[in-house]
Design a protein around this motif. Structure first.
Motif, PDB file in Angstrom:
ATOM      1  N   GLU A 194      81.266  44.718  82.674  1.00  0.00           N
ATOM      2  CA  GLU A 194      81.641  44.794  81.254  1.00  0.00           C
ATOM      3  C   GLU A 194      83.147  44.992  81.099  1.00  0.00           C
ATOM      4  OE1 GLU A 194      79.013  47.843  79.825  1.00  0.00           O
ATOM      5  OE2 GLU A 194      77.435  46.396  79.347  1.00  0.00           O
ATOM      6  N   ASP A 501      67.554  42.179  79.808  1.00  0.00           N
ATOM      7  CA  ASP A 501      67.167  42.183  78.392  1.00  0.00           C
ATOM      8  C   ASP A 501      65.884  41.390  78.161  1.00  0.00           C
ATOM      9  OD1 ASP A 501      69.056  43.816  77.326  1.00  0.00           O
ATOM     10  OD2 ASP A 501      70.326  42.243  76.518  1.00  0.00           O
ATOM     11  N   SER A 524      70.615  46.063  76.168  1.00  0.00           N
ATOM     12  CA  SER A 524      71.593  45.874  75.084  1.00  0.00           C
ATOM     13  C   SER A 524      71.437  46.942  74.006  1.00  0.00           C
ATOM     14  CB  SER A 524      71.459  44.478  74.461  1.00  0.00           C
ATOM     15  OG  SER A 524      71.957  43.498  75.348  1.00  0.00           O
ATOM     16  N   GLU A 525      70.188  47.312  73.716  1.00  0.00           N
ATOM     17  CA  GLU A 525      69.948  48.384  72.738  1.00  0.00           C
ATOM     18  C   GLU A 525      70.499  49.710  73.255  1.00  0.00           C
ATOM     19  OE1 GLU A 525      65.781  46.529  70.874  1.00  0.00           O
ATOM     20  OE2 GLU A 525      65.725  48.032  72.473  1.00  0.00           O
ATOM     21  N   TYR A 526      70.299  49.958  74.537  1.00  0.00           N
ATOM     22  CA  TYR A 526      70.818  51.180  75.159  1.00  0.00           C
ATOM     23  C   TYR A 526      72.344  51.208  75.099  1.00  0.00           C
ATOM     24  CZ  TYR A 526      72.574  54.030  79.034  1.00  0.00           C
ATOM     25  OH  TYR A 526      73.294  54.902  79.793  1.00  0.00           O
ATOM     26  N   ARG A 527      72.993  50.077  75.446  1.00  0.00           N
ATOM     27  CA  ARG A 527      74.456  50.022  75.436  1.00  0.00           C
ATOM     28  C   ARG A 527      74.997  50.167  74.017  1.00  0.00           C
ATOM     29  NH1 ARG A 527      77.667  51.819  77.761  1.00  0.00           N
ATOM     30  NH2 ARG A 527      79.341  50.317  77.438  1.00  0.00           N
ATOM     31  N   SER A 528      74.279  49.601  73.059  1.00  0.00           N
ATOM     32  CA  SER A 528      74.706  49.723  71.661  1.00  0.00           C
ATOM     33  C   SER A 528      74.672  51.188  71.228  1.00  0.00           C
ATOM     34  CB  SER A 528      73.775  48.883  70.776  1.00  0.00           C
ATOM     35  OG  SER A 528      74.134  49.014  69.429  1.00  0.00           O
ATOM     36  N   LYS A 529      73.610  51.893  71.624  1.00  0.00           N
ATOM     37  CA  LYS A 529      73.488  53.314  71.286  1.00  0.00           C
ATOM     38  C   LYS A 529      74.573  54.120  72.000  1.00  0.00           C
ATOM     39  CE  LYS A 529      70.152  57.108  71.261  1.00  0.00           C
ATOM     40  NZ  LYS A 529      68.801  57.553  71.673  1.00  0.00           N
ATOM     41  N   GLU A 530      74.823  53.785  73.285  1.00  0.00           N
ATOM     42  CA  GLU A 530      75.855  54.467  74.056  1.00  0.00           C
ATOM     43  C   GLU A 530      77.239  54.229  73.447  1.00  0.00           C
ATOM     44  OE1 GLU A 530      75.804  56.336  77.424  1.00  0.00           O
ATOM     45  OE2 GLU A 530      74.119  56.800  76.107  1.00  0.00           O
ATOM     46  N   ALA A 531      77.469  52.985  72.999  1.00  0.00           N
ATOM     47  CA  ALA A 531      78.768  52.642  72.408  1.00  0.00           C
ATOM     48  C   ALA A 531      79.030  53.469  71.152  1.00  0.00           C
ATOM     49  CB  ALA A 531      78.825  51.155  72.073  1.00  0.00           C
ATOM     50  N   ILE A 532      77.960  53.659  70.342  1.00  0.00           N
ATOM     51  CA  ILE A 532      78.082  54.483  69.130  1.00  0.00           C
ATOM     52  C   ILE A 532      78.387  55.929  69.520  1.00  0.00           C
ATOM     53  CG2 ILE A 532      76.814  55.444  67.172  1.00  0.00           C
ATOM     54  CD1 ILE A 532      75.273  52.736  67.082  1.00  0.00           C
ATOM     55  N   LYS A 535      81.876  56.156  70.816  1.00  0.00           N
ATOM     56  CA  LYS A 535      82.807  56.054  69.680  1.00  0.00           C
ATOM     57  C   LYS A 535      82.907  57.387  68.942  1.00  0.00           C
ATOM     58  CE  LYS A 535      83.828  52.967  65.808  1.00  0.00           C
ATOM     59  NZ  LYS A 535      83.333  51.832  64.979  1.00  0.00           N
TER      60      LYS A 535
END
Length: 625
Positions: A194, A501, A524-532, A535
């Motif tokens: 990534e 995925d 992808s859902e996990y990474r999206s949650k981690e990104a939030i 952040k």
């Protein structure tokens, strides 16, 4: 600006044409993905571009003033060198420029003259021209990013994955204008991929890459070149756009072939009815028939990989881990891990390299003992293990013999039976290739054969460790189709986020030091949650820093008047403290005159109140300053 041009390139092998008269170019800023199935000629094309092979015909032109780098799939280094000496040797020119600048700076500082000033200006210009100013910082960042720590380590002690990561770090450190990359994501963990994906997509580097990582293609590339049947097809856009346009092209091709078939039947009837004496018009029509015949009989259906095996029956108890612990010295892998696997579970395992993912798989399979806890395997559980290391043979064998050692007859999912040879044909190993020795197969062919040897045992619990390495997109798609319909348990360790995925619906996230977190959902859902979450953490950290900065700023906000008051208060408090001591001494001196004692007591009370008031004000000013 044109960086690379390929003109009329042709490459023949004894039995077939890999590509013929192909042409393409790369311009500044192009990020191009080269897509082809195994055996279609992409490896040969890359070798020609990298001057590792020679074309039968055609030319490759590379702009002379640009800096070009090549990242091979399996980098080769001098085994006797250390990482440190390799880095120094790889960037001798750049390091020479840096040393020249350092020397010029020293001379100008200690012996200033017109001559030393001119030498300093020339050295500075070279530093600018070669982007050498931040070499040390960039070197440290890249080595850290790709987990290369011990620079004294000899190359011979490095694993294949470590060598690939070192090659990637050296390639980026070279600051090239053009990179040709063969499977850049192999041996990188997801975090590294990534980071690399983000780095390349934002950079101005021109790229030509071969990779099976579809998210990587989709997010980095702005053009796709497809090599099929010796021809090139061009697509402006990313991988998703390529898939769409390829489907459209194949639909048009099929439609044209169907039309040609109908027309050919009509023309064939006319030919059979027509007289033997041919007019010029008739001969022209016969020639047209030949063209229609060619179009109608073109191969429209390609040989396809068929993954179809019978799955062993699954009982009620599959696999259970109870309070399992595993460590290597101070390194904890599992710390009281428990899980009961259920029929149809599809689990992806995520974590940085070195946190114990492969050790965990070995414990599941009974290949490695746990330190404590229990691993209970059901009586009907049949493991299928696709290891990252690939097929291990004690001696070189022919492809057919490898399969016959496991089974002479194979049962498919529909109950039909195939011989070992027929089953190999099922897996795109035609009779001629079945007689080939394993050592002569390509990387992709070896991985496909290995997959076959795993599935032939009819497993109901599949464990796949980096299954996508070296597989072409056709094989990957077919493997995904098979796994989507697989009814048993599936555990996957892979850096291919697209593959994960598509197939898994829960994750075991290895954090390190024995900590494993469960997550229900796709990667992808996990990474999206981690990104939030990341952040929010950054926002909280930023807020905390700003708060501290504000407090610091407030402390530094003393006016001249405040500073004067602060200094005066210090003197006054000191003076009052002295008076307080004197008064207290007097009160304890044994004086008997009541009026004097009362006067001194009243004064002591006043002094103590003044000290308190002034001390409070002094503390206020101290906080501000």
């Amino acid at each position: 600006m044109l960086y690379l041009s390929v003109e009329g390139l042709t490459k023949h092998y004894p039995d077939n044409i890999l590509f013929e008269n192909i042409r393409f170019s790369l311009n500044k800023g192009d990020k191009v993905g080269l897509i082809a199935n195994n055996g279609a000629g992409k490896s040969s094309l890359l070798k020609i571009l990298m001057n590792r092979d020679i074309a039968d015909e055609g030319e490759v032109y590379v702009r002379s003033e640009i800096k070009t780098s090549f990242l091979e799939q399996d980098p080769q280094f001098d085994e006797d060198e250390s990482i440190e000496s390799l880095i120094d040797g790889s960037h001798t020119e750049l390091l020479s420029i840096i040393r020249e600048y350092e020397d010029a700076l020293f001379q100008q500082t200690n012996n200033y003259s017109e001559k030393t000033q001119k030498a300093f200006e020339l050295a500075s210009a070279k530093m600018d021209q070669n982007h050498a100013w931040d070499y040390e910082r960039k070197l440290k960042e890249l080595l850290s990013r790709f987990n290369i720590v011990d620079l004294k380590k000899p190359i011979r002690q490095m694993s294949g994955g470590e060598k690939k990561r070192l090659a990637m770090a050296l390639t980026l450190l070279d600051d090239p204008d053009l990179i040709i990359m063969d499977e850049p994501t192999n041996h990188l963990d997801i975090e590294m991929i990534e980071w690399l994906e983000n780095y390349l997509s934002k950079s101005s580097i021109t790229i030509l890459m071969v990779t099976h990582d579809r998210y990587f293609l989709d997010r980095v590339c702005n053009r796709i070149i497809e090599l099929e049947d010796g021809k090139l097809f061009f697509h402006k856009g990313n991988y998703a756009y390529f898939i769409e346009k390829r489907a459209e092209r194949e639909a048009v091709f099929k439609s044209e072939t169907d039309k040609a078939n109908k027309l050919m039947k009509k023309e064939l009837e006319w030919l059979r009815r027509s007289p033997k004496a041919r007019t010029t018009k008739a001969k022209s029509r016969i020639r047209a028939f030949d063209d229609i015949h060619d179009k109608a009989t073109r191969k429209t259906k390609k040989d396809e990989l068929k993954l179809d095996v019978k799955m062993s029956r699954v009982g009620g108890k599959i696999l259970e881990l109870k309070n399992v612990r595993k460590s290597y010295g101070d390194l904890k892998i599992l710390d009281g891990f428990s899980h009961t696997f259920k029929r149809g579970e599809r689990i992806g395992i995520v974590g940085r390299n070195g946190v114990g993912k492969s050790t965990f798989l070995n414990i599941l399979l009974g290949l490695e003992p746990q330190d404590s806890g229990k691993v209970n395997v059901g009586e009907t559980t049949v493991f299928g293990y696709y290891a990252q290391s690939g097929l291990q043979l004690k001696k070189d064998k022919r492809v057919l013999d490898i399969l016959k050692d496991i089974a002479e007859v194979i049962v498919l999912g529909n109950g039909s039976k195939l011989t070992a040879s027929e089953f190999l044909n099922h897996f795109l190993f035609p009779p001629k290739m079945q007689r080939t020795y394993y050592s002569r197969l390509s990387g992709g062919e070896r991985r496909r054969l290995y997959l076959l040897t795993v599935l032939i045992r009819n497993p109901n619990f599949l464990i796949l460790d980096e299954p996508t390495n070296d597989l072409d997109l056709l094989t990957l798609n077919k493997l995904e189709e098979f796994l989507e319909s697989f009814q048993g348990c599936l555990v996957v360790v892979t850096h291919d986020r697209y593959f994960m995925d598509k197939l898994v619906d829960q994750l075991f996230v290895f954090k390190g030091n024995g900590e494993i977190n469960g997550y229900v959902g796709t990667y992808s859902e996990y990474r999206s949650k981690e990104a939030i979450s990341e952040k929010q953490e950054k926002a909280d950290l930023k807020e905390e820093k700003q708060s501290k900065k504000k407090q610091k700023s407030e402390r530094k906000g003393l006016t001249y008047k405040d500073k004067l008051e602060y200094q005066t208060l210090e003197k006054e408090i000191k003076k009052l403290e002295k008076e307080k001591k004197e008064l207290e001494h007097f009160m304890n001196s044994g004086e008997t005159d009541y009026s004097i004692l009362q006067e001194k007591a009243e004064r002591l009370g006043s002094v103590m109140k003044l000290i308190d008031d002034k001390m409070f004000r002094w503390m206020e000013l101290d906080e501000k300053g």
